[in-house]
Design a protein around this motif. Structure first.
Motif, PDB file in Angstrom:
ATOM      1  N   CYS A  19      -0.823  -0.144  33.303  1.00 59.02           N
ATOM      2  CA  CYS A  19       0.306  -0.773  33.730  1.00 59.02           C
ATOM      3  C   CYS A  19       1.459   0.128  34.420  1.00 59.02           C
ATOM      4  O   CYS A  19       1.935   0.534  33.779  1.00 59.02           O
ATOM      5  CB  CYS A  19       0.838  -1.786  33.024  1.00 59.02           C
ATOM      6  N   LYS A  23       6.838  -1.454  39.238  1.00 60.25           N
ATOM      7  CA  LYS A  23       7.271  -0.957  40.545  1.00 60.25           C
ATOM      8  C   LYS A  23       8.537  -0.143  40.330  1.00 60.25           C
ATOM      9  O   LYS A  23       9.248  -0.557  39.418  1.00 60.25           O
ATOM     10  CB  LYS A  23       7.690  -2.238  41.324  1.00 60.25           C
ATOM     11  N   TYR A  38       4.656  -0.252  45.296  1.00 56.35           N
ATOM     12  CA  TYR A  38       3.560  -1.479  44.838  1.00 56.35           C
ATOM     13  C   TYR A  38       4.074  -2.091  43.748  1.00 56.35           C
ATOM     14  O   TYR A  38       4.830  -1.878  42.923  1.00 56.35           O
ATOM     15  CB  TYR A  38       2.422  -0.621  44.678  1.00 56.35           C
ATOM     16  N   GLN A  94      -4.714   5.634  42.623  1.00 50.81           N
ATOM     17  CA  GLN A  94      -5.251   4.937  41.210  1.00 50.81           C
ATOM     18  C   GLN A  94      -5.816   5.734  40.150  1.00 50.81           C
ATOM     19  O   GLN A  94      -6.479   6.542  40.081  1.00 50.81           O
ATOM     20  CB  GLN A  94      -6.100   3.886  41.885  1.00 50.81           C
ATOM     21  N   THR A 102       3.466   5.319  33.134  1.00 52.78           N
ATOM     22  CA  THR A 102       3.232   3.976  32.815  1.00 52.78           C
ATOM     23  C   THR A 102       3.775   3.299  31.642  1.00 52.78           C
ATOM     24  O   THR A 102       4.383   3.990  30.889  1.00 52.78           O
ATOM     25  CB  THR A 102       1.702   3.828  32.850  1.00 52.78           C
ATOM     26  N   ASN A 127       1.942  -3.743  38.300  1.00 53.22           N
ATOM     27  CA  ASN A 127       0.276  -3.897  38.356  1.00 53.22           C
ATOM     28  C   ASN A 127      -0.325  -3.166  37.097  1.00 53.22           C
ATOM     29  O   ASN A 127       0.345  -2.417  36.631  1.00 53.22           O
ATOM     30  CB  ASN A 127      -0.191  -3.678  39.722  1.00 53.22           C
ATOM     31  N   CYS A 128      -1.371  -3.877  36.554  1.00 52.29           N
ATOM     32  CA  CYS A 128      -1.983  -3.179  35.398  1.00 52.29           C
ATOM     33  C   CYS A 128      -3.596  -2.584  35.989  1.00 52.29           C
ATOM     34  O   CYS A 128      -4.343  -2.664  35.278  1.00 52.29           O
ATOM     35  CB  CYS A 128      -2.170  -4.010  34.457  1.00 52.29           C
ATOM     36  N   ASP A 129      -3.558  -2.381  37.340  1.00 54.26           N
ATOM     37  CA  ASP A 129      -4.934  -1.727  37.792  1.00 54.26           C
ATOM     38  C   ASP A 129      -4.666  -0.346  38.035  1.00 54.26           C
ATOM     39  O   ASP A 129      -5.472   0.263  38.690  1.00 54.26           O
ATOM     40  CB  ASP A 129      -5.102  -2.562  39.065  1.00 54.26           C
TER      41      ASP A 129
END
Length: 100
Positions: free
Chosen positions: A11, A14, A34, A4, A66, A37-39
């Motif tokens: 972001c 996938k 995964y 992470q 990203t 996602n923007c986490d």
């Protein structure tokens, strides 16, 4: 592998690559499994040969791509030792396909 990026609004698409650079000059690319996602989450279930490669070869750099920018993580000897220990721990478990 679960990574992470600890920043706001990172972001990760996938199927976008993460590149791992080894001291030998070899580069492997891993696909994010995964969902979009923007986490800042990058998740990849490693195959046995990928685990072995990470465990037995010194990593110099990890790049994660990203939407807004690319992140580069330069690896120290301590980082490599930590990865090797984690791979040893994971190697004791049977690898199962947990992601569907």
């Amino acid at each position: 592998m679960y990574l992470q990026i600890m920043a706001d609004n990172v972001c990760i698409k996938k199927d976008r690559n993460m590149d791992i650079y080894f001291e030998s000059g070899e580069i492997i690319s891993l696909q994010n499994e995964y969902p979009l996602n923007c986490d800042g989450f990058f998740v990849r279930q490693l195959k046995k040969n990928e685990l072995e490669k990470l465990k037995n070869n010194k990593i110099t750099l990890i790049k994660i791509y990203t939407y807004n920018k690319d992140y580069e993580f330069y690896m120290s000897d301590v980082d490599n030792h930590t990865i090797e220990n984690q791979m040893d721990c994971l190697s004791s478990y049977e690898i199962k396909n947990l992601m569907r």
